[in-house]
Design a protein around this motif. Structure first.
Motif, mmCIF file in Angstrom:
data_model
loop_
_atom_site.group_PDB
_atom_site.id
_atom_site.type_symbol
_atom_site.label_atom_id
_atom_site.label_comp_id
_atom_site.label_asym_id
_atom_site.label_seq_id
_atom_site.Cartn_x
_atom_site.Cartn_y
_atom_site.Cartn_z
ATOM 1 N N ARG A 52 0.831 -1.207 0.000
ATOM 2 C CA ARG A 52 0.000 0.000 0.000
ATOM 3 C C ARG A 52 0.866 1.258 0.000
ATOM 4 N N LEU A 53 1.945 1.248 0.792
ATOM 5 C CA LEU A 53 2.839 2.405 0.820
ATOM 6 C C LEU A 53 3.545 2.590 -0.516
ATOM 7 N N ARG A 54 3.927 1.487 -1.159
ATOM 8 C CA ARG A 54 4.536 1.586 -2.497
ATOM 9 C C ARG A 54 3.534 2.148 -3.497
ATOM 10 N N ALA A 55 2.296 1.692 -3.413
ATOM 11 C CA ALA A 55 1.261 2.195 -4.326
ATOM 12 C C ALA A 55 1.034 3.689 -4.119
ATOM 13 N N ALA A 56 1.249 4.157 -2.902
ATOM 14 C CA ALA A 56 1.082 5.579 -2.599
ATOM 15 C C ALA A 56 2.317 6.391 -2.959
ATOM 16 N N GLY A 57 3.380 5.710 -3.411
ATOM 17 C CA GLY A 57 4.550 6.422 -3.885
ATOM 18 C C GLY A 57 5.734 6.446 -2.951
ATOM 19 N N LEU A 58 5.675 5.746 -1.843
ATOM 20 C CA LEU A 58 6.813 5.721 -0.918
ATOM 21 C C LEU A 58 7.988 5.022 -1.593
ATOM 22 N N SER A 59 9.153 5.610 -1.501
ATOM 23 C CA SER A 59 10.333 5.055 -2.162
ATOM 24 C C SER A 59 10.828 3.810 -1.432
ATOM 25 N N ILE A 60 11.603 3.013 -2.129
ATOM 26 C CA ILE A 60 12.217 1.827 -1.535
ATOM 27 C C ILE A 60 13.088 2.249 -0.350
ATOM 28 N N GLU A 61 13.829 3.346 -0.520
ATOM 29 C CA GLU A 61 14.705 3.822 0.551
ATOM 30 C C GLU A 61 13.904 4.178 1.797
ATOM 31 N N SER A 62 12.768 4.856 1.624
ATOM 32 C CA SER A 62 11.925 5.220 2.765
ATOM 33 C C SER A 62 11.328 3.983 3.419
ATOM 34 N N LEU A 63 10.972 2.993 2.612
ATOM 35 C CA LEU A 63 10.441 1.752 3.164
ATOM 36 C C LEU A 63 11.500 1.021 3.980
ATOM 37 N N ILE A 64 12.724 1.026 3.485
ATOM 38 C CA ILE A 64 13.819 0.386 4.223
ATOM 39 C C ILE A 64 14.021 1.112 5.551
ATOM 40 N N GLU A 65 14.007 2.454 5.495
ATOM 41 C CA GLU A 65 14.159 3.238 6.729
ATOM 42 C C GLU A 65 13.042 2.918 7.718
ATOM 43 N N PHE A 66 11.815 2.881 7.223
ATOM 44 C CA PHE A 66 10.657 2.595 8.071
ATOM 45 C C PHE A 66 10.785 1.208 8.712
ATOM 46 N N ALA A 67 11.136 0.214 7.908
ATOM 47 C CA ALA A 67 11.255 -1.158 8.413
ATOM 48 C C ALA A 67 12.419 -1.283 9.392
ATOM 49 N N THR A 68 13.523 -0.634 9.078
ATOM 50 C CA THR A 68 14.679 -0.673 9.970
ATOM 51 C C THR A 68 14.326 -0.062 11.322
ATOM 52 N N LEU A 69 13.631 1.053 11.290
ATOM 53 C CA LEU A 69 13.211 1.691 12.536
ATOM 54 C C LEU A 69 12.292 0.778 13.345
ATOM 55 N N SER A 70 11.454 0.022 12.651
ATOM 56 C CA SER A 70 10.527 -0.862 13.366
ATOM 57 C C SER A 70 11.271 -1.969 14.113
ATOM 58 N N GLN A 71 12.448 -2.325 13.623
ATOM 59 C CA GLN A 71 13.248 -3.353 14.284
ATOM 60 C C GLN A 71 13.815 -2.841 15.617
ATOM 61 N N LEU A 72 13.837 -1.518 15.773
ATOM 62 C CA LEU A 72 14.407 -0.893 16.969
ATOM 63 C C LEU A 72 13.319 -0.396 17.916
ATOM 64 N N ARG A 73 12.155 -0.997 17.846
ATOM 65 C CA ARG A 73 10.993 -0.581 18.645
ATOM 66 C C ARG A 73 11.331 -0.441 20.121
ATOM 67 N N GLY A 74 10.550 0.412 20.770
ATOM 68 C CA GLY A 74 10.693 0.585 22.197
ATOM 69 C C GLY A 74 11.540 1.791 22.562
ATOM 70 N N GLN A 75 12.222 2.356 21.614
ATOM 71 C CA GLN A 75 13.033 3.544 21.864
ATOM 72 C C GLN A 75 12.272 4.747 21.333
ATOM 73 N N GLN A 76 11.956 5.696 22.199
ATOM 74 C CA GLN A 76 11.082 6.820 21.859
ATOM 75 C C GLN A 76 11.519 7.565 20.596
ATOM 76 N N PRO A 77 12.808 7.951 20.451
ATOM 77 C CA PRO A 77 13.173 8.686 19.237
ATOM 78 C C PRO A 77 12.967 7.850 17.975
ATOM 79 N N VAL A 78 13.141 6.547 18.087
ATOM 80 C CA VAL A 78 12.968 5.661 16.936
ATOM 81 C C VAL A 78 11.505 5.625 16.524
ATOM 82 N N GLU A 79 10.627 5.472 17.485
ATOM 83 C CA GLU A 79 9.196 5.431 17.171
ATOM 84 C C GLU A 79 8.732 6.756 16.594
ATOM 85 N N ALA A 80 9.255 7.856 17.105
ATOM 86 C CA ALA A 80 8.908 9.178 16.569
ATOM 87 C C ALA A 80 9.403 9.308 15.128
#
Length: 152
Positions: A52-80
């Motif tokens: 859905r995010l790709r269909a909305a135009g999110l770049s591969i790089e942004s998706l990688i950033e988003f997914a990478t951040l999700s792996q670091l859950r629990g840290q406030q700056p990461v979630e922000a």
């Protein structure tokens, strides 16, 4: 669910799913005893979100950033930061939707006035020199008119 079924569910290829996993767009998929990918609900949710995010135009790089951040859950700056990626994409999408609405309004106007304009050109009433300047029309106003008059 195996990779073939997961791919079919989201109208993707198995190669695309493997790529998404390899570059980190989706988290690593657990394997069954035979070593094959075994997609669970949480994995399928990731695939759905990514498609859905790709269909909305999110770049591969942004998706990688988003997914990478999700792996670091629990840290406030990461979630922000992860939430900010989504907010930025929403802002971009709202701009695109506004642009698309303006084009839709232009097309609606052209369709509604097409026969009249053709008749005016054929009668000589309208010429290349005295035709309206479309680029000067405000098709955002057309949208407001349509909304007031329940035209979709």
């Amino acid at each position: 669910m195996n990779i073939k079924q997961a791919a079919a569910t989201f109208n993707l290829t198995a190669d695309t799913l493997r790529y998404y996993e390899r570059v980190g767009i989706i988290p690593p998929i657990p394997r069954n005893k035979s070593g094959y990918r075994d997609y669970q609900t949480k994995d399928l949710n990731w695939v759905y979100l990514v498609t859905r995010l790709r269909a909305a135009g999110l770049s591969i790089e942004s998706l990688i950033e988003f997914a990478t951040l999700s792996q670091l859950r629990g840290q406030q700056p990461v979630e922000a930061a992860q939430k900010q990626v989504l907010k930025d994409q929403l802002a971009e999408l709202e701009i695109k939707l506004a642009e698309m609405q303006e084009v839709k309004n232009l097309l609606t106007y052209k369709i509604e006035t097409y026969d009249e304009h053709i008749a005016q050109f054929e009668s000589g009433e309208l010429t290349a020199e005295n035709q309206e300047a479309l680029w000067q029309k405000n098709f955002k106003q057309q949208e407001q008119y349509n909304e007031k008059n329940s035209i979709k």
